[in-house]
Every structure is written in structure tokens, then in C-alpha cells.
Design an enzyme around this catalytic site. Structure first.
Site, PDB file in Angstrom:
ATOM      1  CG  HIS A  54      -2.103  -0.871   1.137  1.00  0.00           C
ATOM      2  ND1 HIS A  54      -3.234  -0.704   1.915  1.00  0.00           N
ATOM      3  CD2 HIS A  54      -2.370  -1.925   0.330  1.00  0.00           C
ATOM      4  CE1 HIS A  54      -4.136  -1.616   1.604  1.00  0.00           C
ATOM      5  NE2 HIS A  54      -3.642  -2.381   0.646  1.00  0.00           N
ATOM      6  CD  GLU A  56      -2.160   4.596   2.813  1.00  0.00           C
ATOM      7  OE1 GLU A  56      -1.792   3.778   1.932  1.00  0.00           O
ATOM      8  OE2 GLU A  56      -3.348   4.755   3.123  1.00  0.00           O
ATOM      9  CB  CYS A  84      -7.036   0.141   4.575  1.00  0.00           C
ATOM     10  SG  CYS A  84      -5.352  -0.461   4.871  1.00  0.00           S
ATOM     11  CB  CYS A  87      -2.524   2.379   5.777  1.00  0.00           C
ATOM     12  SG  CYS A  87      -1.912   1.323   4.440  1.00  0.00           S
TER      13      CYS A  87
END
Lengths: 172, 172
Positions: A54, A56, A84, A87
Site C-alpha cells: 500500500h 502509506e 485502510c 495503514c
């Protein structure tokens, strides 16, 4: 302040565009410390075949290596889409004091939508959150991506159907 | 089933001992697929100076590389301590169907203590959770670690005080 936020959100959008170019859901992130970008990331989950790719998480990993500390205490994280649960958790664990979000993710976001992991009094760290910075640009990029994806999926399905009609023996 | 759970929890405890040896909070994790351990991890947050060096994140990273997929759909994750918000989030994101926990973490755990991220109906994936496997061994290792840490911190503080008393000029 909002001008500065927009400046760095544009950088996060640049990262999101890299994900778009790979056919990944376009989400981008930058981490800023002392007026300098010290971590960048964009979604590469399918490309890397790794859930940790992801935007982040990648940016936090890079920023930690840059400052040589697991605590990112003087940093601001800019992300085009509401983080999410994973993260948001990483942001709290890294003690990031400030997060700036482009657009929200009502179905899965954990900075206010489903949960607000960033600001739970039960944890040992809470985050200042600014929402809606370049919201339209962040949201439009996602809308366009998913529209294209639907068209592509539909075309592929139709092509497959035609192939089957042209070569009925292959269905035997 | 419990025998199998204990077998793999012992492997997670072996990982935790590696963290202990480094002076890190002793938490260990293994991920099992088809009767084989495909990912191992132990807490290295201070050693790596990186918040992503939690036992579970390391194990998920390795397991993803092993199966070549961000989905760890046929895997069971064993961890000695209830996962935090970040690691619980990663478990859901990786679609891990089953998690086995040694002991709980009432102050920060997110598999039932503060939150139950692993089983929220609002997310697109829920996890089967088994708790309390080799609970005492997992919990004892943490208790001993923190007891030693307190003694060490106290000794260091006293030594510093003595040094200051012996060299009062340095306080001027």
C-alpha cells in the site's frame, strides 16, 4: 497552511498516477518532514503481489529509513484516499502526528468512515487529521480508474463470449 | 487440532526468543500453509529502527513472497501476543482465514481487547480466531522480559546518580 497542504497533496497525486499507469488502484502518499519529502509511495499491491505494498506502508518504510527511527514524530503524511485499517494502524504505531487526506473511503476507510483508528483515545497516540484537500482531483482519479476497469472487464467478457461462439467445438 | 496449534505456537515462541536475545519485546509469529511454515517473524522494531518490523508484518511479507500472491487465503497465522491495530489490519488485508493467539494484550490488542479488527462485519473479510494456545509460556516470556527491563532501567538510573554524586562539578 492550506496552500502547503495542496502543494504536498499534488505530490501524493503524482505518486497515485504511477499506480494508475501500472493498472493499480490509484492511491499515492508522501511524508513530509521539515519542508522536505522524506518518503513516497504508491499502491503496487498486484504488481508486487504483496499486501504490504500500500502507498502509506511504502512511504512509512522509506521515511523510517531516512530518519533512522521507528518514530516519525515530526512528520506529516499526505494520502490521496482515506487509509485502510492496516495503514491507519501503521500511522498510529509510527507516532505520526499529522495526516492530510484527499478523499474519504466510505466502504473501508479507518480514519472516520468505518473506524477512526487515528483518533481513538484508547491508544497511546492520536493524530491530527485534515480531510478534503484536493478532494475532487483525488476522487476523480479513482472514479475514472474504476470506470475504465469496468469497461475493460466488460470488453474482455464479450470477447471471450465471441471466441466461444466462433469455436463451439472448444466447449465440448 | 490443539496439538497442531501448540506445535506451531512453539515455533512462534522460538521466534519470540530471538527478539528477547536482541533486547526487543519478545513477540514471535509463524505462518503455516499446507503443513509447512512459509513465513517467520519476530519483533525487531528497535533493532531495525522501523515500525514495520513487527513479528506479524515480517511473517506476512515472507509468506506473500513464498506464495507469490498478496492473498494468503489458505494460511494460518500463529502469534505469541494479540496483534496490534496495524498487524490486525494487515491480517485482514491479506485475507488470512485463521489466526491463533498465545496471550492477549488488554492495553493495545486489536483482536478482541481494544478493538476486534479481525472480526468486524463491516470489512470484506473476517478471521477465525483461537486464543490462549500456550498462553502461560507466551505471557511468562513477556513478564520476565519487562521485569528484567525494569531492573536494568533502575540500575542504570542509580549508576547515573552515583556518577553525578562522585563528580558534582559536572553538574555546574
Amino acid at each position: 497552511m492550506m496552500e502547503l497542504h495542496e502543494k504536498y497533496m499534488r505530490e501524493a497525486l503524482r505518486q497515485a498516477r504511477k499506480a494508475y499507469a501500472l493498472g493499480e488502484v490509484p492511491i499515492g502518499c508522501v511524508i513530509v518532514c521539515g519542508g522536505k519529502i522524506i518518503g513516497r509511495g504508491y499502491n503496487r499491491r498486484n504488481t508486487d503481489k504483496n499486501t504490504l505494498s500500500h502507498a502509506e506502508i511504502t512511504a512509512i518504510n522509506k521515511a523510517s529509513k531516512h530518519v533512522g527511527d521507528w518514530r516519525l514524530e515530526d512528520c506529516t503524511l499526505y494520502v490521496t484516499l482515506e487509509p485502510c485499517q492496516m495503514c491507519s494502524g501503521a500511522i498510529v504505531q509510527a507516532r505520526i502526528p499529522e495526516v492530510v487526506i484527499g478523499c474519504m473511503n466510505p466502504k473501508a476507510g479507518c480514519a472516520g468512515s468505518i473506524l477512526n483508528i487515528l483518533q481513538m483515545p484508547e491508544f497511546n497516540h492520536q493524530v491530527n487529521v485534515t480531510k478534503g484537500v484536493l478532494e475532487e482531483a483525488c476522487s476523480d482519479m479513482l472514479t475514472t480508474f474504476f470506470k475504465e476497469l469496468r469497461v475493460r472487464n466488460k470488453l474482455e467478457k464479450e470477447m471471450k463470449k465471441h471466441e466461444e461462439t466462433d469455436n463451439p467445438s472448444q466447449n465440448a
